[in-house]
Design an enzyme around this catalytic site. Structure first.
Site, PDB file in Angstrom:
ATOM      1  N   LYS A 199     -11.520  42.217  16.788  1.00  0.00           N
ATOM      2  CA  LYS A 199     -11.320  41.735  15.309  1.00  0.00           C
ATOM      3  C   LYS A 199     -11.174  42.629  14.397  1.00  0.00           C
ATOM      4  CE  LYS A 199     -10.764  37.811  17.596  1.00  0.00           C
ATOM      5  NZ  LYS A 199      -9.169  37.871  18.268  1.00  0.00           N
ATOM      6  N   ASN A 233     -15.701  53.079  12.523  1.00  0.00           N
ATOM      7  CA  ASN A 233     -16.078  52.546  13.814  1.00  0.00           C
ATOM      8  C   ASN A 233     -15.563  53.788  14.884  1.00  0.00           C
ATOM      9  OD1 ASN A 233     -14.619  50.908  15.458  1.00  0.00           O
ATOM     10  ND2 ASN A 233     -12.425  52.085  15.274  1.00  0.00           N
ATOM     11  N   ILE A 254     -11.585  43.415  10.321  1.00  0.00           N
ATOM     12  CA  ILE A 254     -12.774  42.722   9.635  1.00  0.00           C
ATOM     13  C   ILE A 254     -12.080  42.969   7.764  1.00  0.00           C
ATOM     14  CG2 ILE A 254     -14.285  44.254   7.559  1.00  0.00           C
ATOM     15  CD1 ILE A 254     -15.446  44.447  11.335  1.00  0.00           C
ATOM     16  N   GLY A 310     -20.817  46.266  25.308  1.00  0.00           N
ATOM     17  CA  GLY A 310     -22.025  47.581  24.602  1.00  0.00           C
ATOM     18  C   GLY A 310     -22.414  48.644  24.420  1.00  0.00           C
ATOM     19  N   HIS A 338     -13.138  54.859  18.035  1.00  0.00           N
ATOM     20  CA  HIS A 338     -11.800  55.191  19.067  1.00  0.00           C
ATOM     21  C   HIS A 338     -11.765  56.007  19.818  1.00  0.00           C
ATOM     22  CE1 HIS A 338      -7.946  53.802  19.607  1.00  0.00           C
ATOM     23  NE2 HIS A 338      -7.575  54.066  19.352  1.00  0.00           N
TER      24      HIS A 338
HETATM   25  C1  GRF Z   1     -15.145  52.212  23.269  1.00  0.00           C
HETATM   26  O1  GRF Z   1     -14.292  52.771  23.742  1.00  0.00           O
HETATM   27  C2  GRF Z   1     -14.792  52.442  22.187  1.00  0.00           C
HETATM   28  O2  GRF Z   1     -14.191  53.395  21.137  1.00  0.00           O
HETATM   29  C3  GRF Z   1     -13.963  51.362  21.927  1.00  0.00           C
HETATM   30  O3  GRF Z   1     -14.210  50.420  22.645  1.00  0.00           O
HETATM   31  C4  GRF Z   1     -14.729  50.346  23.489  1.00  0.00           C
HETATM   32  C5  GRF Z   1     -16.176  49.877  23.242  1.00  0.00           C
HETATM   33  O4  GRF Z   1     -17.014  50.033  24.448  1.00  0.00           O
HETATM   34  N1  GRF Z   1     -13.952  51.071  20.468  1.00  0.00           N
HETATM   35  P1  GRF Z   1     -19.090  49.634  24.721  1.00  0.00           P
HETATM   36  O5  GRF Z   1     -18.821  48.684  24.408  1.00  0.00           O
HETATM   37  O6  GRF Z   1     -19.272  50.374  23.356  1.00  0.00           O
HETATM   38  O7  GRF Z   1     -18.689  49.951  26.078  1.00  0.00           O
END
Ligand code: GRF
Length: 205
Positions: A90, A106, A92, A11, A108
């Site tokens: 997951k 989102n 959506i 998180g 990435h």
């Molecule tokens: C991040 O690298 C994000 O880009 C990807 O999952 C990771 C989540 O990290 N989708 P966090 O739980 O926000 O620390």
């Protein structure tokens, strides 16, 4: 603007969004955290920040229909206007994508449309990037559609790749950028500075 955040893991992006709201940099309210894992670290952050968190996973329901209806009801219950996926692993459900079209973002940890899609998450992404020999990577914030990592791209920021980078060092560089651009993307939405033209999205001043 009421945002619901979905997270599956530690998180840190959730935290960066909450912190941006608290500092007044993001004119929004985080109304609920939704996790698919009861042990997600993001839930501890929610508790500390006094944000409600709800654990919803597919296996609590008899059918896909019931599951997506429950998700939707929960989103409505918290008056959700926008959804931010922050490390949510997951897919959506299509009903929710339809209901919140161009209102789900989102993040990435690579430069989409490269290194995305099913199975491309966490260390898998950085391994593939390093194996490709590319000299830059980065983070992408994009709208969510029915496919993994595919909707219109809103913000990207690059990081350089050095000869001695490992998965760990690259992930750390990218994460730092993630924590900057995700609140910025949400701020642009909150300030209605986003325009969508077909498969492209732009932030205007
Ligand atoms: C991040 O690298 C994000 O880009 C990807 O999952 C990771 C989540 O990290 N989708 P966090 O739980 O926000 O620390």
């Amino acid at each position: 603007m009421n945002i619901s955040v979905f997270a599956s893991g530690r998180g840190s992006n959730f935290q960066s969004i909450v912190s941006a709201c608290k500092k007044g940099e993001l004119p929004a309210r985080i109304v609920v955290l939704i996790t698919n894992r009861a042990d997600a670290g993001a839930r501890d952050i929610a508790m500390k920040e006094q944000i409600p968190s709800v654990h919803i996973s597919r296996n609590q329901f008899a059918s896909d229909d019931e599951y997506s209806r429950h998700l939707l009801t929960t989103l409505k219950q918290y008056n959700t206007e926008y959804i931010a996926l922050a490390g949510y692993l997951k897919k959506i459900p299509a009903e929710i994508v339809r209901e919140y079209r161009y209102r789900i973002l989102n993040i990435h940890p690579a430069l989409l449309p490269l290194f995305g899609g099913s199975g491309m998450y966490g260390h898998h992404v950085h391994e593939a990037v390093l194996a490709s020999g590319m000299k830059v990577s980065g983070a992408t914030v994009h709208f969510v559609d029915e496919e993994y990592d595919r909707g219109p791209i809103l913000i990207q920021q690059c990081v350089p790749i050095d000869r001695n980078d490992s998965v760990k060092t690259l992930a750390a560089k990218v994460l730092k950028v993630e924590h900057t651009i995700y609140p910025l993307a949400l701020k642009a939405l909150a300030e209605q500075r986003v325009i969508i033209e077909g498969t492209k999205a732009w932030i205007i001043d």
